[in-house]
Design an enzyme around this catalytic site. Structure first.
Site, PDB file in Angstrom:
ATOM      1  N   SER A 166       1.700  32.244  12.297  1.00 37.45           N
ATOM      2  CA  SER A 166       1.739  32.332  10.844  1.00 37.45           C
ATOM      3  C   SER A 166       0.421  31.867  10.228  1.00 37.45           C
ATOM      4  O   SER A 166      -0.606  32.522  10.397  1.00 37.45           O
ATOM      5  CB  SER A 166       2.942  31.518  10.333  1.00 37.45           C
ATOM      6  OG  SER A 166       3.239  31.811   9.005  1.00 37.45           O
ATOM      7  N   PHE A 167       0.404  30.740   9.524  1.00 33.98           N
ATOM      8  CA  PHE A 167      -0.848  30.130   9.064  1.00 33.98           C
ATOM      9  C   PHE A 167      -1.819  29.969  10.223  1.00 33.98           C
ATOM     10  O   PHE A 167      -3.022  30.229  10.107  1.00 33.98           O
ATOM     11  CB  PHE A 167      -0.529  28.785   8.410  1.00 33.98           C
ATOM     12  CG  PHE A 167      -1.615  27.755   8.497  1.00 33.98           C
ATOM     13  CD1 PHE A 167      -2.706  27.785   7.637  1.00 33.98           C
ATOM     14  CD2 PHE A 167      -1.546  26.739   9.446  1.00 33.98           C
ATOM     15  CE1 PHE A 167      -3.711  26.828   7.719  1.00 33.98           C
ATOM     16  CE2 PHE A 167      -2.541  25.774   9.527  1.00 33.98           C
ATOM     17  CZ  PHE A 167      -3.635  25.824   8.658  1.00 33.98           C
ATOM     18  N   ASP A 211      11.744  39.273  10.530  1.00 27.31           N
ATOM     19  CA  ASP A 211      11.020  38.171   9.879  1.00 27.31           C
ATOM     20  C   ASP A 211      11.106  38.318   8.362  1.00 27.31           C
ATOM     21  O   ASP A 211      10.699  39.341   7.806  1.00 27.31           O
ATOM     22  CB  ASP A 211       9.554  38.200  10.338  1.00 27.31           C
ATOM     23  CG  ASP A 211       8.786  36.951   9.975  1.00 27.31           C
ATOM     24  OD1 ASP A 211       9.152  36.279   8.990  1.00 27.31           O
ATOM     25  OD2 ASP A 211       7.797  36.647  10.670  1.00 27.31           O
ATOM     26  N   HIS A 214      11.179  34.555  12.047  1.00 27.23           N
ATOM     27  CA  HIS A 214       9.788  34.124  12.017  1.00 27.23           C
ATOM     28  C   HIS A 214       9.412  33.273  13.231  1.00 27.23           C
ATOM     29  O   HIS A 214       8.231  33.158  13.540  1.00 27.23           O
ATOM     30  CB  HIS A 214       9.546  33.339  10.725  1.00 27.23           C
ATOM     31  CG  HIS A 214       8.102  33.036  10.461  1.00 27.23           C
ATOM     32  ND1 HIS A 214       7.113  34.002  10.480  1.00 27.23           N
ATOM     33  CD2 HIS A 214       7.464  31.867  10.173  1.00 27.23           C
ATOM     34  CE1 HIS A 214       5.932  33.441  10.215  1.00 27.23           C
ATOM     35  NE2 HIS A 214       6.125  32.156  10.023  1.00 27.23           N
ATOM     36  N   SER A 228       2.747  26.638   8.719  1.00 22.74           N
ATOM     37  CA  SER A 228       2.520  25.811   7.531  1.00 22.74           C
ATOM     38  C   SER A 228       3.807  25.402   6.814  1.00 22.74           C
ATOM     39  O   SER A 228       3.787  25.155   5.604  1.00 22.74           O
ATOM     40  CB  SER A 228       1.614  26.563   6.543  1.00 22.74           C
ATOM     41  OG  SER A 228       2.244  27.754   6.086  1.00 22.74           O
TER      42      SER A 228
END
Length: 277
Positions: free
Chosen positions: A105-106, A226, A254, A36
């Site tokens: 992630s998202f 991260d 990340h 995102s």
């Protein structure tokens, strides 16, 4: 002549709007769900991975609603139920009954929600730097969601996202910045995660009792270093999902799929192709 950009691929109707998606390769289906960050597209998130796995799988990678080149329909509401619906609508439109998932992630939170709400549509699942559980918002995530367009701000973000800052080179900073200021992009992005942004974290979190009920084989991947999504998320997801395994990359931020692209591709290839006896 119309502008030709690698980010713009195929377009298909998903509910009330058209989704921009990449579709390449043949074989077992793997759907890639992006993160995102500002200026993100499926291409920006997964472009380095595409050539490493497209000879082994049919790869589907959509721009989720509110991101990239998916149509921005008037009055569109972007939230987890609608992202789940968009993904299922996309699978239906492509006549795909079941798919493997890779969520970043998202996109990891979205993969978890899909496995909870539509378990019959999901084979195996990979969660990379995943959201999906509650945690105090990090400085890196807050800066990402609160991004105000400038080359300096994008440069800071890409350094936060990477362990090896050589990946955050001038070319990538410039391309991500230019993507973030395309017409309509920043407007829709800034509306996604307003202050207080902790609410955005909570909106991504699934009920832990539902996560415990996930039966799919799950590979959890995280960068030890991260600074956007805490590694504790990976440990908690590993504890919650009974049929899971965990791989942690050292010297990695990340973006595992960028900083360790070949190793990441090898991991998910072996995971998806391995069949339990």
């Amino acid at each position: 002549m119309a502008e030709q950009r690698p980010e713009i691929a195929n377009s298909i109707q998903t509910g009330a709007y058209k989704t921009n998606y990449h579709d390449m390769g043949q074989g077992e289906i793997v759907t890639l769900l992006h993160g995102s960050g500002p200026g993100v597209t499926a291409w920006a998130n997964w472009g380095r991975l595409f050539p490493l796995i497209k000879d082994d799988f049919r790869v589907i990678a959509p721009d989720m609603s509110g991101f990239g080149y998916t149509e921005r329909a008037p009055g569109m509401v972007n939230n987890m139920p609608n992202w789940v619906k968009q993904t299922v609508d996309l699978l239906d439109a492509l006549k795909i009954e079941k798919t493997n998932l890779v969520g970043n992630s998202f996109g990891g939170a979205l993969a978890i929600s899909l496995a909870v709400r539509h378990p019959d549509r999901i084979n195996k699942m990979v969660l990379m730097g995943s959201m999906g559980v509650s945690f105090p918002i990090t400085y890196g995530l807050n800066r990402g969601w609160g991004y105000e367009p400038s080359l300096e701000a994008m440069g800071e973000l890409l350094e936060l996202f990477t362990y090896d800052h050589s990946f955050a080179n001038e070319e990538l900073i410039k391309s991500r910045y230019e993507a973030s200021i395309r017409p309509g992009f920043q407007e829709s992005f800034s509306a996604l995660f307003p202050e207080p942004r902790q609410n955005g974290v909570e909106s991504m979190a699934a009920d832990q009792n539902y996560i415990r009920n996930i039966k799919q084989e799950t590979l959890i991947i995280h960068g030890r270093d991260d600074r956007v999504i805490p590694m504790d998320n990976a440990l908690r997801l590993h504890q919650l999902i009974d049929n899971s395994q965990l791989h942690v990359f050292g010297h990695c931020g990340h973006w595992t799929q960028i900083e360790h692209a070949q190793e990441f591709a090898d991991l998910i290839r072996n995971f998806f192709k391995f069949k339990k006896q």
